[in-house]
Design a protein around this motif. Structure first.
Motif, PDB file in Angstrom:
ATOM      1  N   LEU A  36       0.723  -1.056   0.077  1.00  0.00           N
ATOM      2  CA  LEU A  36      -0.283  -0.050   0.075  1.00  0.00           C
ATOM      3  C   LEU A  36       1.008   1.266  -0.015  1.00  0.00           C
ATOM      4  N   VAL A  37       1.802   1.465   0.967  1.00  0.00           N
ATOM      5  CA  VAL A  37       2.808   2.477   1.035  1.00  0.00           C
ATOM      6  C   VAL A  37       3.381   2.772  -0.243  1.00  0.00           C
ATOM      7  N   ALA A  40       1.464   4.340  -2.922  1.00  0.00           N
ATOM      8  CA  ALA A  40       1.012   5.618  -2.589  1.00  0.00           C
ATOM      9  C   ALA A  40       2.340   6.406  -3.011  1.00  0.00           C
ATOM     10  N   ILE A  60      -5.940   8.119  -2.216  1.00  0.00           N
ATOM     11  CA  ILE A  60      -5.454   7.767  -1.026  1.00  0.00           C
ATOM     12  C   ILE A  60      -6.637   7.508  -0.206  1.00  0.00           C
ATOM     13  N   TYR A  67      -6.096   1.737  -2.770  1.00  0.00           N
ATOM     14  CA  TYR A  67      -5.538   1.882  -1.550  1.00  0.00           C
ATOM     15  C   TYR A  67      -6.185   1.346  -0.203  1.00  0.00           C
ATOM     16  N   LEU A  75      -4.421   3.403   4.390  1.00  0.00           N
ATOM     17  CA  LEU A  75      -3.275   4.283   4.379  1.00  0.00           C
ATOM     18  C   LEU A  75      -3.643   5.570   5.249  1.00  0.00           C
ATOM     19  N   VAL A 165       3.812   9.112   4.737  1.00  0.00           N
ATOM     20  CA  VAL A 165       2.590   8.187   4.577  1.00  0.00           C
ATOM     21  C   VAL A 165       2.889   6.799   5.060  1.00  0.00           C
ATOM     22  N   ALA A 167       1.092   2.820   6.603  1.00  0.00           N
ATOM     23  CA  ALA A 167       0.069   2.022   6.735  1.00  0.00           C
ATOM     24  C   ALA A 167       0.442   0.748   7.974  1.00  0.00           C
TER      25      ALA A 167
END
Length: 403
Positions: A36-37, A40, A60, A67, A75, A165, A167
């Motif tokens: 996920l990161v 992004a 996001i 996401y 996120l 950013v 998760a």
């Protein structure tokens, strides 16, 4: 002369590992947070204008296909000033507010707790390494007890403004499977619970390693009961050969495997086993089988360990959790007494007796051992060298053994 230098990589996101839940620190939790990161980070880095950057932040927050991950993964994104700019689950009114005030407004905690979480995240990626794993304290409601979570974070930047950013998921092992008839899982047999326990303790150990100071890592794995289950424990050795942590016997710390073998009287080649473990870790980790000797009767048998690599301050180590590669004893007769003629009642798959459960778990564990060891990435090279039995033959052998 002028030159340019570049390094390229694929534009495909890290594949998700499903099913998985953010409520525990399984291997899939690490994979899904990183995936996920990374998605992004890539989209934010491609933004050429403020409009593009804000569009990425909006996606996001709302794009569930890109996401969000089933199992509760999402996120979050804040500026270095602590302002929430993107979040996968918080309501719209949270955006543009300081994290400390969001904690109070949504009853997630106190203002001071919100400030502490923000500072943990900001400081983790504000130095020379803009990527970090961190532990932090969290609760979903003010009246709940605080629990520890882990987040994977990266720094993002547009113009002069900095953001982080991330998760996250909980820092706790998933539910440990019990052995036959609800007993504590035993490291003496290759039961399904043995594989599950080794896998879960290994991921819990790795998460601890990437989020803790060096000395804390080794001490906790040697002493903290959270890194043990029954007779299962974690060991860590440096790639250069020295024991750094050992949940079974802390006196091994500082010794090489050959020295450990000499100390306890195991007449096996410790150097060879160290190289086997180190090579497995360097290839990405996986299940490794190896010879062992009982200190009770000196009989030789096989063990299995799940081996994984840890890198701490630029130094490489391997960790492992092992158990015996022996099938759990089968029960020939039922516990339900005897027939009218006095003969014992044979255990049968057609009857829901306790012996049936014991035998089913024993056979399943043996099958799991055969199949897992034949397909482990870490043993793939060795399998080619030794021309191991093809997978189809393993199925036939399991069928023949368990008729």
């Amino acid at each position: 002369n002028s030159y340019y230098i570049g390094v390229g990589f694929g534009n495909d996101p890290l594949p998700l590992d499903l099913p998985c839940s953010e409520k525990s620190d399984r291997w899939c939790s690490l994979t899904n947070a990183r995936s996920l990161v990374g998605r992004a980070q890539f989209e934010l880095a491609q933004a050429d204008s403020l409009e593009d950057f804000e569009g990425a932040m909006y996606r996001i927050s709302v794009d569930e296909n890109q996401y969000k991950v089933p199992g509760g993964f999402y996120l979050f994104m804040c500026s270095f000033d602590g302002i929430m700019v993107a979040h996968g689950v918080l309501p719209d009114e949270a955006f543009g507010q300081p994290l400390s005030e969001i904690f109070v407004a949504l009853e997630l905690g106190t203002k001071e707790e919100g400030e502490a979480v923000h500072e943990t995240f900001r400081s983790a990626v504000s130095g020379e390494h803009p990527v970090a794993w961190v532990k932090y304290q969290w609760r979903d409601l003010l009246e709940e007890e605080v629990h520890t979570k882990v987040a994977f974070l990266v720094k993002a930047q547009f113009g002069e403004e900095m953001f982080y950013v991330g998760a996250g998921f909980r820092f706790v092992t998933d539910k440990i499977l019990a052995g036959p008839l609800g007993e504590t899982c035993s490291d003496q047999y290759n039961l399904p619970c043995s594989f599950r326990t080794a896998h879960q303790l290994s991921s819990h150990s790795l998460v601890h390693a990437v989020t803790s100071p060096r000395d804390e890592i080794f001490q906790a794995i040697s002493r903290d009961p959270k890194f043990r289950h029954g007779n299962f424990y974690v060991f860590i050795y440096s790639f250069s050969g020295y024991c750094m942590a050992h949940g079974g016997d802390e006196s091994f710390v500082g010794l090489t495997l050959p020295q450990v073998f000499d100390q306890v009287g195991i007449p096996l080649n410790g150097t060879q086993l160290h190289l086997q473990f180190r090579n497995a870790a360097a290839q990405g980790g996986g299940w490794v089988k190896y010879d062992w000797i009982s200190l009770v009767n000196l009989k030789r048998f096989q063990k299995i360990s799940y081996i994984f690599q840890i890198t701490i301050d630029g130094e490489d180590y391997y960790g492992g959790i092992g158990f015996s590669n022996l099938r759990h004893p089968l029960k020939k007769y039922s516990e339900k007494g005897v027939k009218q003629n006095g003969d014992p009642i044979p255990c049968s798959r057609l009857l829901g007796h306790k012996c049936s459960e014991v035998n089913a778990r024993a056979i399943l564990g043996q099958a799991l051992a055969e199949l897992t060891l034949s397909s482990s990435e870490a043993s793939a090279v060795e399998a080619v060298k030794t021309t191991k039995t093809p997978i189809e033959s393993i199925f036939e052998e399991i069928s023949a053994q368990n008729k």
